[in-house]
Design an enzyme around this catalytic site. Structure first.
Site, mmCIF file in Angstrom:
data_model
loop_
_atom_site.group_PDB
_atom_site.id
_atom_site.type_symbol
_atom_site.label_atom_id
_atom_site.label_comp_id
_atom_site.label_asym_id
_atom_site.label_seq_id
_atom_site.Cartn_x
_atom_site.Cartn_y
_atom_site.Cartn_z
ATOM 1 C CD GLN A 46 -2.939 -1.069 2.319
ATOM 2 O OE1 GLN A 46 -2.676 -1.673 3.345
ATOM 3 N NE2 GLN A 46 -4.041 -0.359 2.178
ATOM 4 C CG HIS A 66 1.414 -4.903 -13.297
ATOM 5 N ND1 HIS A 66 2.625 -5.325 -12.769
ATOM 6 C CD2 HIS A 66 1.240 -3.627 -12.828
ATOM 7 C CE1 HIS A 66 3.151 -4.358 -12.037
ATOM 8 N NE2 HIS A 66 2.318 -3.320 -12.055
ATOM 9 C CG ASP A 79 3.212 -0.419 -10.745
ATOM 10 O OD1 ASP A 79 2.846 -1.440 -10.123
ATOM 11 O OD2 ASP A 79 3.179 -0.333 -11.992
ATOM 12 N NE ARG A 104 -0.436 -4.482 11.629
ATOM 13 C CZ ARG A 104 -1.599 -4.762 11.076
ATOM 14 N NH1 ARG A 104 -2.627 -3.936 11.246
ATOM 15 N NH2 ARG A 104 -1.758 -5.836 10.349
ATOM 16 C CG HIS A 149 -1.152 -6.083 5.401
ATOM 17 N ND1 HIS A 149 -1.265 -5.346 6.567
ATOM 18 C CD2 HIS A 149 -2.270 -5.806 4.685
ATOM 19 C CE1 HIS A 149 -2.386 -4.644 6.539
ATOM 20 N NE2 HIS A 149 -3.021 -4.909 5.399
ATOM 21 C CG ASN A 193 -3.903 -7.057 8.292
ATOM 22 O OD1 ASN A 193 -4.078 -6.435 9.335
ATOM 23 N ND2 ASN A 193 -4.625 -6.820 7.192
ATOM 24 C CD GLU A 194 -8.463 -6.596 7.889
ATOM 25 O OE1 GLU A 194 -8.937 -6.815 6.761
ATOM 26 O OE2 GLU A 194 -8.570 -5.498 8.474
ATOM 27 C CG ASN A 334 -6.962 -5.038 11.827
ATOM 28 O OD1 ASN A 334 -6.174 -4.757 12.724
ATOM 29 N ND2 ASN A 334 -6.549 -5.333 10.600
ATOM 30 C CE1 TYR A 336 -10.407 0.813 9.491
ATOM 31 C CE2 TYR A 336 -10.282 -1.576 9.545
ATOM 32 C CZ TYR A 336 -9.671 -0.348 9.384
ATOM 33 O OH TYR A 336 -8.323 -0.271 9.111
ATOM 34 C CD GLU A 405 -5.628 -2.522 9.484
ATOM 35 O OE1 GLU A 405 -6.729 -2.246 8.946
ATOM 36 O OE2 GLU A 405 -4.787 -3.250 8.934
#
Length: 512
Positions: A46, A66, A79, A104, A149, A193-194, A334, A336, A405
């Site tokens: 990311q 891509h 990229d 993190r 991740h 992660n998740e 995590n 939200y 998160e």
């Protein structure tokens, strides 16, 4: 009244209380425990960019973006992203501006092991992470490193990825390399992660890389292999590295609160919890271990009715149950938002058969009054955060919880009042849960800066710092939420009346 009915009633009371408090602005200044650590987070694909430089090889997100670029909402890719491969010193400077205790980040498997295997270790990749870690430690910022991740080596994906049982050993080999390289300085490792997002979005619904859509089969194979891979890495660390490195290792599970629409819908809420996140938590944190029994039976019954010779959810053997059980030093969380769920037996079939959705067979929704701001990505339900903390504590014997998160999406802009509201509300929920007796050790906001948000590309922004993607220098500018979070960290308290002077730059106060 059952425990969950009590939680449901408490949640409704809490929601009413929170609304009254916010409407009347009667929050007082509240202090955090001294031991609570504060941080922010990002992930390698990311933010790093430099997707094919210095020996890094292709991962599944490189391959997807891509070969099928518009699988991402704005047809973008990682990229370059935030160019953190080259701008890591500015990233650490931002951590210092915020006064963070911890940061993190994740390691790119293919930047360290370009073949996917430990036959060749890429020195340039090692140097990048050494530089980042050392720069953080120079300013007393503790690294929390996520091993995985979502950016699997493409070569390993072509051999089946997380549906191939051999990946348990391949992931263990990769983890051992990381522990050897960085464990002398890194004292917190997250294995995955998740896992829900890895398996359901990547192998079931085809939303994330590798974008397979083999519902009700590939996603369940992934579930088992991710759990075993996590346990493999945990045991390697525990047996080979813990004594000398004296660190912690755990898994991060994405868990939302699922509230029953009425007391009669508790079974639907229970099933939603089990399918979405307890399938990963129960084998590790429960007293009995193994997959949740009601979920296991539900999938087995559906599989038999559909003509399968065995359950589509692969069993964990007795040895595997023991291997997985207890393998996490923290409950990495995590979170939200919150959902209301119910089951309507007369509703028309809306899921393909077989599938995760058909096996679960619930309807989930959110209330319109939970929306703040323009984005539909996250909703504001802080009482749900408190209820979830209490549920986890009650269900699993009050494990130490590290929030890895929590954050809010916008469409950009420096004056992000809605994000400020979100953070204040959710941090108040953290304090409420601590007052309830929940063992919360830290809070890590998502995210340090805007980044590539997977299938949403750059359309949704979570950053405390805004990133100018039209600028080749990827200029980072602090938002109002950065000023507010800095003050929360500096004072270890929430002052609802604090208004920052944004005419002044964020300054570094670490004394170094």
């Amino acid at each position: 009244m059952s425990v969950m009915e009590s939680i449901y009633v408490l949640s409704l009371a809490l929601s009413t209380y929170v609304l009254l408090v916010e409407c009347n602005s009667i929050y007082s200044i509240r202090k955090f425990p001294a031991r609570l650590i504060f941080g922010t987070a990002t992930a390698s694909y990311q933010v790093e960019g430099a997707w094919d430089v210095d020996g890094k090889s292709e991962n599944i997100w490189d391959h997807l973006t891509h070969t099928n670029p518009c699988k991402v909402l704005d047809c973008s890719n990682g990229d370059v992203a935030d160019n953190s491969y080259y701008l890591y010193k500015r990233d650490v400077e931002m951590m210092r501006e915020l006064g963070l205790d911890t940061y993190r980040f994740s390691i790119s498997w293919t930047r360290i092991l370009p073949t996917g295997f430990p036959d060749y270790i890429n020195k340039a990749g090692v140097a990048y992470y050494n530089n980042l870690i050392d720069e953080m430690l120079k300013y007393n910022i503790q690294p929390i490193v996520t091993l995985y991740h979502w950016d699997l080596p493409q070569k390993i994906q072509e051999m089946g990825g997380w549906t191939n049982s051999e990946i348990v050993n391949w992931f263990g080999d990769y983890a051992r390399v990381i522990f050897k390289l960085f464990g002398d300085r890194v004292k917190y490792f997250i294995t995955f992660n998740e896992p829900y997002s890895i398996c359901q979005f990547g192998y079931g619904e085809g939303i994330f890389a590798p974008a397979l859509k083999i519902q009700g089969i590939a996603d369940y194979l992934c579930m088992k292999n991710v759990l075993l891979g996590h346990a493999r890495a945990y045991h390697i660390y525990d047996k080979e590295f813990r004594v000398n490195q004296n660190g912690k290792i755990f898994i991060t599970i994405n868990a939302e609160l699922f509230e029953p629409k009425t007391a009669k819908d508790e079974e639907a809420a229970r099933d939603a919890r089990q399918f979405y996140w307890e399938v990963y938590a129960h084998p590790i944190f429960s007293k009995s271990g193994n997959f949740p029994p009601e979920m296991t039976k539900r999938i087995a019954d559906k599989s038999a009715a559909q003509g399968f010779l065995r359950s589509r959810l692969p069993e964990l053997s007795r040895a595997e149950v023991k291997f997985v059980h207890g393998t996490s030093d923290f409950f990495g969380l995590n979170h939200y938002s919150t959902y209301i769920v119910y089951r309507n037996e007369s509703a028309p079939e809306i899921h393909p058969v077989p599938s995760f959705g058909d096996d679960l067979d619930i309807i989930a929704y959110q209330l319109p009054e939970w929306k703040i701001g323009r984005s539909n990505f996250t909703k504001y339900v802080p009482w749900g955060f408190r209820s979830l903390f209490n549920y986890i504590s009650h269900q699993y014997g009050n494990p130490p919880i590290l929030v890895t998160e929590n954050g809010f999406a916008t469409y950009g802009g420096i004056i992000d009042e809605d994000r400020v509201t979100y953070f204040r509300g959710y941090l108040n929920a953290v304090l409420d849960a601590i007052d309830d007796g929940v063992d919360i050790r830290g809070y890590i906001a998502w995210s340090l800066m805007d980044n590539f948000e997977w299938s949403k590309g750059y359309t949704e922004r979570f950053g405390l710092y805004e990133v100018d993607y039209n600028d080749p220098n990827r200029t980072r500018t602090p938002r109002k939420s950065a000023y507010v979070l800095k003050e929360i960290i500096r004072t270890r308290s929430i002052d609802p009346n604090y208004e920052p002077d944004m005419s002044q730059p964020l300054t570094i106060d670490d004394g170094l």
